[in-house]
Motif scaffolding. Structure first.
Motif, PDB file in Angstrom:
ATOM      1  N   LEU A  10       0.838  -1.208   0.000  1.00  5.57           N
ATOM      2  CA  LEU A  10       0.000   0.000   0.000  1.00  5.57           C
ATOM      3  C   LEU A  10       0.866   1.248   0.000  1.00  5.57           C
ATOM      4  CD1 LEU A  10      -2.949   1.124   0.303  1.00  5.57           C
ATOM      5  CD2 LEU A  10      -2.501   1.197   2.765  1.00  5.57           C
ATOM      6  N   SER A  11       1.959   1.228   0.762  1.00  6.14           N
ATOM      7  CA  SER A  11       2.860   2.384   0.804  1.00  6.14           C
ATOM      8  C   SER A  11       3.481   2.638  -0.564  1.00  6.14           C
ATOM      9  CB  SER A  11       3.947   2.182   1.865  1.00  6.14           C
ATOM     10  OG  SER A  11       4.956   1.291   1.436  1.00  6.14           O
ATOM     11  N   ASN A  12       3.811   1.569  -1.281  1.00  5.49           N
ATOM     12  CA  ASN A  12       4.373   1.720  -2.629  1.00  5.49           C
ATOM     13  C   ASN A  12       3.354   2.342  -3.576  1.00  5.49           C
ATOM     14  OD1 ASN A  12       6.876   0.647  -1.960  1.00  5.49           O
ATOM     15  ND2 ASN A  12       6.296  -1.445  -2.521  1.00  5.49           N
ATOM     16  N   THR A  13       2.101   1.930  -3.430  1.00 10.66           N
ATOM     17  CA  THR A  13       1.035   2.482  -4.274  1.00 10.66           C
ATOM     18  C   THR A  13       0.888   3.983  -4.043  1.00 10.66           C
ATOM     19  OG1 THR A  13      -0.183   0.389  -4.298  1.00 10.66           O
ATOM     20  CG2 THR A  13      -1.431   2.395  -4.801  1.00 10.66           C
ATOM     21  N   TYR A  14       0.859   4.390  -2.776  1.00  8.54           N
ATOM     22  CA  TYR A  14       0.707   5.808  -2.459  1.00  8.54           C
ATOM     23  C   TYR A  14       1.955   6.597  -2.836  1.00  8.54           C
ATOM     24  CZ  TYR A  14      -3.861   5.782  -0.286  1.00  8.54           C
ATOM     25  OH  TYR A  14      -5.219   5.712  -0.080  1.00  8.54           O
ATOM     26  N   ARG A  61       1.145  20.246  -0.041  1.00  6.79           N
ATOM     27  CA  ARG A  61      -0.291  19.963  -0.062  1.00  6.79           C
ATOM     28  C   ARG A  61      -0.551  18.519  -0.463  1.00  6.79           C
ATOM     29  NH1 ARG A  61      -1.824  22.956  -4.352  1.00  6.79           N
ATOM     30  NH2 ARG A  61      -3.893  22.024  -4.226  1.00  6.79           N
ATOM     31  N   PHE A  62       0.135  18.065  -1.499  1.00  3.63           N
ATOM     32  CA  PHE A  62      -0.054  16.682  -1.953  1.00  3.63           C
ATOM     33  C   PHE A  62       0.524  15.686  -0.945  1.00  3.63           C
ATOM     34  CE2 PHE A  62       0.058  18.832  -6.240  1.00  3.63           C
ATOM     35  CZ  PHE A  62      -1.306  18.720  -6.452  1.00  3.63           C
ATOM     36  N   LEU A  63       1.654  16.022  -0.357  1.00  2.00           N
ATOM     37  CA  LEU A  63       2.282  15.126   0.609  1.00  2.00           C
ATOM     38  C   LEU A  63       1.361  14.912   1.810  1.00  2.00           C
ATOM     39  CD1 LEU A  63       4.653  13.493   1.691  1.00  2.00           C
ATOM     40  CD2 LEU A  63       5.654  15.633   2.553  1.00  2.00           C
ATOM     41  N   TYR A  64       0.782  15.985   2.364  1.00  2.00           N
ATOM     42  CA  TYR A  64      -0.114  15.860   3.507  1.00  2.00           C
ATOM     43  C   TYR A  64      -1.317  14.987   3.144  1.00  2.00           C
ATOM     44  CZ  TYR A  64       2.508  19.931   5.161  1.00  2.00           C
ATOM     45  OH  TYR A  64       3.516  20.793   5.532  1.00  2.00           O
ATOM     46  N   LYS A  65      -1.855  15.219   1.950  1.00  2.00           N
ATOM     47  CA  LYS A  65      -3.038  14.474   1.529  1.00  2.00           C
ATOM     48  C   LYS A  65      -2.735  12.985   1.412  1.00  2.00           C
ATOM     49  CE  LYS A  65      -6.119  13.814  -2.425  1.00  2.00           C
ATOM     50  NZ  LYS A  65      -6.492  14.269  -3.787  1.00  2.00           N
ATOM     51  N   TYR A  66      -1.646  12.646   0.724  1.00  2.00           N
ATOM     52  CA  TYR A  66      -1.353  11.236   0.484  1.00  2.00           C
ATOM     53  C   TYR A  66      -0.836  10.541   1.738  1.00  2.00           C
ATOM     54  CZ  TYR A  66      -2.268  11.672  -4.498  1.00  2.00           C
ATOM     55  OH  TYR A  66      -2.887  11.866  -5.702  1.00  2.00           O
ATOM     56  N   ALA A  67      -0.086  11.240   2.572  1.00  2.00           N
ATOM     57  CA  ALA A  67       0.381  10.652   3.831  1.00  2.00           C
ATOM     58  C   ALA A  67      -0.814  10.293   4.713  1.00  2.00           C
ATOM     59  CB  ALA A  67       1.305  11.625   4.561  1.00  2.00           C
ATOM     60  N   ILE A 197       4.870   0.712  10.394  1.00  2.00           N
ATOM     61  CA  ILE A 197       5.205   1.997   9.776  1.00  2.00           C
ATOM     62  C   ILE A 197       6.690   2.309   9.982  1.00  2.00           C
ATOM     63  CG2 ILE A 197       4.818   4.490   9.854  1.00  2.00           C
ATOM     64  CD1 ILE A 197       2.485   3.012   8.622  1.00  2.00           C
ATOM     65  N   GLU A 198       7.178   2.088  11.183  1.00  2.00           N
ATOM     66  CA  GLU A 198       8.586   2.370  11.482  1.00  2.00           C
ATOM     67  C   GLU A 198       9.507   1.461  10.674  1.00  2.00           C
ATOM     68  OE1 GLU A 198       8.612   1.895  15.709  1.00  2.00           O
ATOM     69  OE2 GLU A 198       8.212   4.039  16.088  1.00  2.00           O
ATOM     70  N   ARG A 199       9.126   0.201  10.513  1.00  2.00           N
ATOM     71  CA  ARG A 199       9.942  -0.737   9.737  1.00  2.00           C
ATOM     72  C   ARG A 199       9.985  -0.353   8.259  1.00  2.00           C
ATOM     73  NH1 ARG A 199       7.113  -6.208  11.097  1.00  2.00           N
ATOM     74  NH2 ARG A 199       8.457  -6.998   9.414  1.00  2.00           N
ATOM     75  N   ILE A 200       8.843   0.044   7.729  1.00  2.00           N
ATOM     76  CA  ILE A 200       8.790   0.456   6.325  1.00  2.00           C
ATOM     77  C   ILE A 200       9.621   1.715   6.119  1.00  2.00           C
ATOM     78  CG2 ILE A 200       7.295   1.327   4.481  1.00  2.00           C
ATOM     79  CD1 ILE A 200       5.070  -0.472   5.596  1.00  2.00           C
ATOM     80  N   ALA A 201       9.479   2.687   7.030  1.00  2.00           N
ATOM     81  CA  ALA A 201      10.241   3.931   6.923  1.00  2.00           C
ATOM     82  C   ALA A 201      11.739   3.647   6.963  1.00  2.00           C
ATOM     83  CB  ALA A 201       9.848   4.882   8.048  1.00  2.00           C
ATOM     84  N   LYS A 202      12.150   2.770   7.865  1.00  2.00           N
ATOM     85  CA  LYS A 202      13.565   2.434   7.996  1.00  2.00           C
ATOM     86  C   LYS A 202      14.060   1.747   6.742  1.00  2.00           C
ATOM     87  CE  LYS A 202      16.803   0.005  11.030  1.00  2.00           C
ATOM     88  NZ  LYS A 202      16.948  -0.820  12.269  1.00  2.00           N
ATOM     89  N   GLU A 203      13.271   0.841   6.199  1.00  2.00           N
ATOM     90  CA  GLU A 203      13.657   0.099   5.005  1.00  2.00           C
ATOM     91  C   GLU A 203      13.812   1.030   3.808  1.00  2.00           C
ATOM     92  OE1 GLU A 203      14.692  -3.156   2.620  1.00  2.00           O
ATOM     93  OE2 GLU A 203      14.514  -3.011   4.796  1.00  2.00           O
ATOM     94  N   LYS A 204      12.869   1.940   3.640  1.00  2.03           N
ATOM     95  CA  LYS A 204      12.912   2.835   2.493  1.00  2.03           C
ATOM     96  C   LYS A 204      14.016   3.892   2.649  1.00  2.03           C
ATOM     97  CE  LYS A 204       8.315   2.155   0.646  1.00  2.03           C
ATOM     98  NZ  LYS A 204       7.194   2.779  -0.062  1.00  2.03           N
ATOM     99  N   THR A 205      14.258   4.315   3.877  1.00  5.89           N
ATOM    100  CA  THR A 205      15.361   5.247   4.116  1.00  5.89           C
ATOM    101  C   THR A 205      16.702   4.591   3.810  1.00  5.89           C
ATOM    102  OG1 THR A 205      14.081   6.381   5.830  1.00  5.89           O
ATOM    103  CG2 THR A 205      16.457   6.748   5.807  1.00  5.89           C
ATOM    104  N   LYS A 206      16.809   3.340   4.209  1.00  6.09           N
ATOM    105  CA  LYS A 206      18.054   2.571   3.957  1.00  6.09           C
ATOM    106  C   LYS A 206      18.299   2.428   2.466  1.00  6.09           C
ATOM    107  CE  LYS A 206      17.991  -1.874   4.277  1.00  6.09           C
ATOM    108  NZ  LYS A 206      17.858  -3.262   4.831  1.00  6.09           N
ATOM    109  N   ASN A 207      17.191   2.295   1.728  1.00  3.83           N
ATOM    110  CA  ASN A 207      17.320   2.117   0.277  1.00  3.83           C
ATOM    111  C   ASN A 207      17.399   3.433  -0.468  1.00  3.83           C
ATOM    112  OD1 ASN A 207      17.240  -0.670   0.545  1.00  3.83           O
ATOM    113  ND2 ASN A 207      15.005  -0.779   0.313  1.00  3.83           N
ATOM    114  N   GLY A 208      17.446   4.531   0.293  1.00  2.00           N
ATOM    115  CA  GLY A 208      17.627   5.840  -0.336  1.00  2.00           C
ATOM    116  C   GLY A 208      16.391   6.434  -0.947  1.00  2.00           C
ATOM    117  N   VAL A 209      15.214   5.965  -0.488  1.00  2.44           N
ATOM    118  CA  VAL A 209      13.971   6.497  -1.033  1.00  2.44           C
ATOM    119  C   VAL A 209      13.683   7.856  -0.410  1.00  2.44           C
ATOM    120  CG1 VAL A 209      11.476   6.158  -1.165  1.00  2.44           C
ATOM    121  CG2 VAL A 209      13.014   4.214  -1.434  1.00  2.44           C
TER     122      VAL A 209
END
Length: 209
Positions: A10-14, A61-67, A197-209
């Motif tokens: 779902l996070s990838n979709t958003y 504006r878009f970031l707040y909406k999609y987050a 949420i924390e695991r996904i954030a950590k994973e994506k940060t590690k991958n440079g997203v």
């Protein structure tokens, strides 16, 4: 697919939707009229900084909406994981004519959930609508429950939330925010959404997203 994988997907979709929307808007801005930037310059803001501010204001504006939409949908997925019959539904407004119907974000047996990532509104019409919505839900025989993950920072918005919480309690409802909201989702659904949420954030940060 387990719940972690579902929410990660779902996070990838958003993420994809956000990027597409922001890219499209930035492209549109290439043709915008920037004559108002002279006012920025009068206030000591350079043309480049003024342009960057406009761009980031639109991105924000878009970031707040999609987050927010992502987190609210993820919370609903947690409820569906524990309660497969949980559903989004709409009920008639029996206390007024506008709007004609109110949406329940997740209906689980007699509990009508409103899931919010945060609510910093101070708009009078929105507040009136929200109070009416809670009373309509209560009159329909449901228990109104508000789950809001992030509390507003501004004093006026906080006062509105305090009044809203009081209304929920007075009607036999429940109101959870901040750490209590995350804890409620974990206890109610058996899914530790904050950890996911924390695991996904950590994973994506590690991958440079």
């Amino acid at each position: 697919m387990d719940i972690y994988e579902k929410i990660y997907s779902l996070s990838n979709t958003y993420e994809k939707r956000l990027k597409e929307r922001v890219d499209a808007r930035v492209l549109e801005m290439d043709n915008d009229d920037y004559s108002h930037h002279i006012l920025y310059q009068v206030l000591g803001v350079s043309p480049k900084e003024g342009h960057d501010i406009d761009v980031y204001q639109n991105k924000g504006r878009f970031l707040y909406k999609y987050a927010g939409s992502f987190l609210e949908e993820a919370a609903f997925m947690c409820m569906k994981e524990r309660f497969p019959d949980a559903s989004k539904t709409r009920i008639d407004n029996t206390l007024g004519s506008r709007p004609r119907k109110f949406e329940i974000d997740s209906l689980v047996e007699s509990h009508a959930f409103e899931i919010k990532w945060r609510d910093a509104t101070t708009d009078g019409d929105h507040i009136t609508k929200e109070h009416t919505r809670i009373r309509v839900i209560h009159a329909a025989g449901y228990i109104p429950v508000r789950v809001m993950f992030y509390y507003p920072n501004r004093d006026q918005a906080k006062k509105i939330q305090i009044a809203l919480e009081s209304l929920y309690r007075s009607l036999g409802g429940q109101y959870y925010y901040g750490n209590n909201a995350w804890a409620f989702i974990k206890d109610y659904t058996g899914v530790d959404l904050l950890d996911i949420i924390e695991r996904i954030a950590k994973e994506k940060t590690k991958n440079g997203v």
